[in-house]
Design a protein around this motif. Structure first.
Motif, PDB file in Angstrom:
ATOM      1  N   THR A   5       0.822  -1.218   0.000  1.00 50.71           N
ATOM      2  CA  THR A   5       0.000   0.000   0.000  1.00 50.71           C
ATOM      3  C   THR A   5       0.855   1.266   0.000  1.00 50.71           C
ATOM      4  OG1 THR A   5      -0.186  -0.012   2.411  1.00 50.71           O
ATOM      5  CG2 THR A   5      -1.934  -1.118   1.163  1.00 50.71           C
ATOM      6  N   GLY A   6       2.105   1.162   0.467  1.00 47.58           N
ATOM      7  CA  GLY A   6       3.001   2.330   0.420  1.00 47.58           C
ATOM      8  C   GLY A   6       3.195   2.808  -1.012  1.00 47.58           C
ATOM      9  N   ASP A   7       3.198   1.860  -1.954  1.00 50.02           N
ATOM     10  CA  ASP A   7       3.367   2.238  -3.360  1.00 50.02           C
ATOM     11  C   ASP A   7       2.207   3.105  -3.845  1.00 50.02           C
ATOM     12  OD1 ASP A   7       5.713   0.871  -3.409  1.00 50.02           O
ATOM     13  OD2 ASP A   7       5.134  -0.596  -4.929  1.00 50.02           O
ATOM     14  N   TYR A  55       0.592   5.369  -1.995  1.00 50.17           N
ATOM     15  CA  TYR A  55       0.903   6.732  -1.515  1.00 50.17           C
ATOM     16  C   TYR A  55       2.044   7.334  -2.328  1.00 50.17           C
ATOM     17  CZ  TYR A  55      -2.213   5.868   2.360  1.00 50.17           C
ATOM     18  OH  TYR A  55      -3.332   5.609   3.093  1.00 50.17           O
ATOM     19  N   ARG A  56       3.020   6.486  -2.661  1.00 49.70           N
ATOM     20  CA  ARG A  56       4.152   6.978  -3.453  1.00 49.70           C
ATOM     21  C   ARG A  56       3.702   7.376  -4.858  1.00 49.70           C
ATOM     22  NH1 ARG A  56       9.460   5.495  -1.741  1.00 49.70           N
ATOM     23  NH2 ARG A  56       9.443   4.588   0.327  1.00 49.70           N
ATOM     24  N   ALA A  57       2.800   6.600  -5.453  1.00 49.76           N
ATOM     25  CA  ALA A  57       2.323   6.930  -6.806  1.00 49.76           C
ATOM     26  C   ALA A  57       1.592   8.273  -6.801  1.00 49.76           C
ATOM     27  CB  ALA A  57       1.404   5.814  -7.318  1.00 49.76           C
ATOM     28  N   VAL A  62      -6.983  11.902   0.823  1.00 53.17           N
ATOM     29  CA  VAL A  62      -6.167  10.869   0.185  1.00 53.17           C
ATOM     30  C   VAL A  62      -6.428   9.527   0.856  1.00 53.17           C
ATOM     31  CG1 VAL A  62      -3.782  10.032  -0.060  1.00 53.17           C
ATOM     32  CG2 VAL A  62      -4.354  12.393  -0.686  1.00 53.17           C
ATOM     33  N   ARG A  63      -6.460   9.522   2.187  1.00 51.48           N
ATOM     34  CA  ARG A  63      -6.637   8.251   2.915  1.00 51.48           C
ATOM     35  C   ARG A  63      -8.022   7.665   2.631  1.00 51.48           C
ATOM     36  NH1 ARG A  63      -1.931   7.495   5.725  1.00 51.48           N
ATOM     37  NH2 ARG A  63      -2.703   5.393   6.038  1.00 51.48           N
ATOM     38  N   THR A  64      -9.036   8.527   2.595  1.00 53.68           N
ATOM     39  CA  THR A  64     -10.387   8.029   2.316  1.00 53.68           C
ATOM     40  C   THR A  64     -10.454   7.473   0.896  1.00 53.68           C
ATOM     41  OG1 THR A  64     -11.225   9.773   3.727  1.00 53.68           O
ATOM     42  CG2 THR A  64     -12.832   8.698   2.311  1.00 53.68           C
ATOM     43  N   MET A  77      -0.866  -7.994   2.832  1.00 48.81           N
ATOM     44  CA  MET A  77      -0.877  -6.552   2.579  1.00 48.81           C
ATOM     45  C   MET A  77      -0.003  -5.836   3.587  1.00 48.81           C
ATOM     46  SD  MET A  77      -4.062  -3.895   2.347  1.00 48.81           S
ATOM     47  CE  MET A  77      -4.581  -4.297   0.708  1.00 48.81           C
ATOM     48  N   GLU A  78       0.900  -5.019   3.071  1.00 47.06           N
ATOM     49  CA  GLU A  78       1.789  -4.293   3.975  1.00 47.06           C
ATOM     50  C   GLU A  78       1.529  -2.787   3.938  1.00 47.06           C
ATOM     51  OE1 GLU A  78       5.864  -3.985   1.540  1.00 47.06           O
ATOM     52  OE2 GLU A  78       5.376  -2.490   3.029  1.00 47.06           O
ATOM     53  N   GLY A  79       1.756  -2.148   5.076  1.00 47.88           N
ATOM     54  CA  GLY A  79       1.560  -0.701   5.135  1.00 47.88           C
ATOM     55  C   GLY A  79       1.796  -0.168   6.537  1.00 47.88           C
ATOM     56  N   ARG A  80       0.966   0.798   6.934  1.00 47.82           N
ATOM     57  CA  ARG A  80       1.087   1.384   8.274  1.00 47.82           C
ATOM     58  C   ARG A  80      -0.194   1.180   9.094  1.00 47.82           C
ATOM     59  NH1 ARG A  80       4.942   2.204   5.628  1.00 47.82           N
ATOM     60  NH2 ARG A  80       6.604   3.735   5.855  1.00 47.82           N
ATOM     61  N   ASP A  81      -1.326   1.023   8.386  1.00 54.16           N
ATOM     62  CA  ASP A  81      -2.634   1.004   9.061  1.00 54.16           C
ATOM     63  C   ASP A  81      -3.492  -0.159   8.583  1.00 54.16           C
ATOM     64  OD1 ASP A  81      -2.978   1.852   6.465  1.00 54.16           O
ATOM     65  OD2 ASP A  81      -4.503   3.352   6.938  1.00 54.16           O
ATOM     66  N   ILE A  82      -2.859  -1.224   8.104  1.00 50.79           N
ATOM     67  CA  ILE A  82      -3.649  -2.330   7.553  1.00 50.79           C
ATOM     68  C   ILE A  82      -4.421  -3.022   8.682  1.00 50.79           C
ATOM     69  CG2 ILE A  82      -3.625  -4.387   6.087  1.00 50.79           C
ATOM     70  CD1 ILE A  82      -2.463  -1.692   4.854  1.00 50.79           C
ATOM     71  N   GLY A  83      -3.729  -3.320   9.785  1.00 52.60           N
ATOM     72  CA  GLY A  83      -4.387  -4.013  10.898  1.00 52.60           C
ATOM     73  C   GLY A  83      -5.299  -3.112  11.724  1.00 52.60           C
ATOM     74  N   GLU A 139      12.500  11.148  10.979  1.00 51.08           N
ATOM     75  CA  GLU A 139      11.538  12.206  10.652  1.00 51.08           C
ATOM     76  C   GLU A 139      10.276  11.601  10.029  1.00 51.08           C
ATOM     77  OE1 GLU A 139      10.933  15.047  11.444  1.00 51.08           O
ATOM     78  OE2 GLU A 139       9.778  16.030   9.863  1.00 51.08           O
ATOM     79  N   ARG A 140      10.461  10.595   9.190  1.00 49.33           N
ATOM     80  CA  ARG A 140       9.299   9.946   8.569  1.00 49.33           C
ATOM     81  C   ARG A 140       8.473   9.212   9.642  1.00 49.33           C
ATOM     82  NH1 ARG A 140       8.300   6.557   4.033  1.00 49.33           N
ATOM     83  NH2 ARG A 140      10.414   5.912   3.558  1.00 49.33           N
ATOM     84  N   ASP A 141       9.150   8.552  10.582  1.00 49.98           N
ATOM     85  CA  ASP A 141       8.439   7.890  11.693  1.00 49.98           C
ATOM     86  C   ASP A 141       7.615   8.905  12.474  1.00 49.98           C
ATOM     87  OD1 ASP A 141       9.638   5.506  11.139  1.00 49.98           O
ATOM     88  OD2 ASP A 141      10.891   5.442  12.948  1.00 49.98           O
ATOM     89  N   THR A 200       2.522  10.572  14.238  1.00 45.64           N
ATOM     90  CA  THR A 200       1.835  11.658  14.949  1.00 45.64           C
ATOM     91  C   THR A 200       0.697  12.258  14.135  1.00 45.64           C
ATOM     92  OG1 THR A 200       3.427  13.276  14.122  1.00 45.64           O
ATOM     93  CG2 THR A 200       3.880  12.342  16.300  1.00 45.64           C
ATOM     94  N   ARG A 201       0.467  11.769  12.905  1.00 48.39           N
ATOM     95  CA  ARG A 201      -0.608  12.367  12.108  1.00 48.39           C
ATOM     96  C   ARG A 201      -1.971  12.034  12.725  1.00 48.39           C
ATOM     97  NH1 ARG A 201       0.792   8.221   7.586  1.00 48.39           N
ATOM     98  NH2 ARG A 201      -0.450   6.483   8.312  1.00 48.39           N
ATOM     99  N   ALA A 202      -2.960  12.905  12.417  1.00 44.62           N
ATOM    100  CA  ALA A 202      -4.280  12.754  13.047  1.00 44.62           C
ATOM    101  C   ALA A 202      -5.014  11.525  12.514  1.00 44.62           C
ATOM    102  CB  ALA A 202      -5.103  14.020  12.786  1.00 44.62           C
TER     103      ALA A 202
HETATM  104  O1   DC Z   1       6.206   1.696   3.113  1.00 42.37           O
HETATM  105  P1   DC Z   1       6.662   2.934   2.360  1.00 42.37           P
HETATM  106  O2   DC Z   1       7.903   3.553   2.907  1.00 42.37           O
HETATM  107  O3   DC Z   1       6.736   2.714   0.885  1.00 42.37           O
HETATM  108  O4   DC Z   1       5.487   3.997   2.601  1.00 42.37           O
HETATM  109  C1   DC Z   1       5.522   5.271   2.026  1.00 42.37           C
HETATM  110  C2   DC Z   1       4.738   6.272   2.888  1.00 42.37           C
HETATM  111  O5   DC Z   1       3.346   6.017   2.804  1.00 42.37           O
HETATM  112  C3   DC Z   1       5.108   6.293   4.366  1.00 42.37           C
HETATM  113  O6   DC Z   1       5.670   7.554   4.708  1.00 42.37           O
HETATM  114  C4   DC Z   1       3.819   6.135   5.108  1.00 42.37           C
HETATM  115  C5   DC Z   1       2.743   6.082   4.076  1.00 42.37           C
HETATM  116  N1   DC Z   1       1.862   4.937   4.230  1.00 42.37           N
HETATM  117  C6   DC Z   1       0.762   5.099   5.015  1.00 42.37           C
HETATM  118  O7   DC Z   1       0.564   6.150   5.606  1.00 42.37           O
HETATM  119  N2   DC Z   1      -0.136   4.081   5.133  1.00 42.37           N
HETATM  120  C7   DC Z   1       0.076   2.911   4.518  1.00 42.37           C
HETATM  121  N3   DC Z   1      -0.820   1.923   4.654  1.00 42.37           N
HETATM  122  C8   DC Z   1       1.230   2.724   3.727  1.00 42.37           C
HETATM  123  C9   DC Z   1       2.126   3.758   3.613  1.00 42.37           C
END
Ligand code: DC
Length: 224
Positions: free
Chosen positions: A33-35, A37-39, A109-111, A128-134, A180-182, A187-189
């Motif tokens: 899923t990061g891809d 956001y990157r796209a 964007v998230r919605t 599925m990999e990401g930050r908020d999948i679970g 910084e990315r962490d 900390t985002r809402a």
């Molecule tokens: O995993 P990555 O480094 O390719 O992710 C890129 C950015 O996308 C990262 O800064 C956080 C965001 N991201 C997110 O907010 N939620 C996800 N499910 C996946 C990525």
């Protein structure tokens, strides 16, 4: 078998490599899923939009975009933007990495991505990999993992990934960028980076990617 294996964790924790291996071991489909956001970040930059300064302009681009994973070969979904393959080299470039956290905190964007990420459920067994999948995308996923590693290990791994760091980067500068990315991601809402309460924590400092993937695959095999 149809199931969802959610793998979350911070940047450069090793989760992409691990998730890809888990999908291969279980015969499933790997979804990054990061891809996505990157796209979107890549498109915004190509339109001359600075996502940090002008999140509204990023949101305004969404209605003109079609972003989807297509299963061109079994287990290997390819990301398409407006019918064209998204180039991996471009979305992994340092300029995109520097701006992507700003795109990822835009609520519209998230919605917009939520529905597109949930659509991948139709692909069968998905990893599925990401930050908020679970926590947000698939809170009902039967398997949830949160992959971590120490900042030094993560910086070293990122430096080894060709094309993902600026020329002259050192462990210290890469570690600072990752930190910084962490900070921005956790900390985002909306949908901050954090483990789901029922996620299994997996620190990969002392594990090879294959060992970490085997632990996850074994959990799925025995409980699945
Ligand atoms: O995993 P990555 O480094 O390719 O992710 C890129 C950015 O996308 C990262 O800064 C956080 C965001 N991201 C997110 O907010 N939620 C996800 N499910 C996946 C990525």
């Amino acid at each position: 078998m149809e199931t969802i294996i959610a793998i979350d964790g911070p940047a450069a924790s090793g989760k992409s490599t691990v998730a890809r291996l888990v999908a291969a071991k279980l015969g499933g489909t790997y979804v990054n899923t990061g891809d996505m956001y990157r796209a979107l970040t890549w498109v915004a930059l190509r339109h001359g939009v600075d996502p940090a300064a002008n999140p509204g302009a990023v949101a305004a681009l969404l209605p003109g975009l079609a972003l989807e994973f297509r299963l061109d070969a079994p287990g290997q979904p390819v990301l398409y933007l407006n019918g064209v393959t998204v180039p991996q080299a471009e979305i992994r470039a340092p300029a995109v990495a520097a701006a992507v956290s700003h795109v990822a905190k835009i609520p519209e964007v998230r919605t917009w991505l939520l529905a597109r990420q949930r659509d991948t459920r139709s692909l069968g067994l998905i990893v599925m990999e990401g930050r908020d999948i679970g926590t947000v995308i698939f809170p009902d996923a039967p398997f949830k993992f949160f992959v971590t590693a120490s900042p030094e290990v993560r910086a070293r791994r990122r430096l080894l990934q060709a094309g993902e760091t600026a020329d002259g980067a050192t462990i210290a500068t890469v570690a600072a960028e990752i930190a910084e990315r962490d900070r921005l991601d956790s900390t985002r809402a909306v949908a901050p980076l954090k483990p789901a309460p029922d996620a299994v924590l997996l620190n990969t400092d002392a594990l090879t990617a294959d060992q970490a993937a085997e632990q996850i695959a074994q959990t799925v095999r025995t409980r699945g």
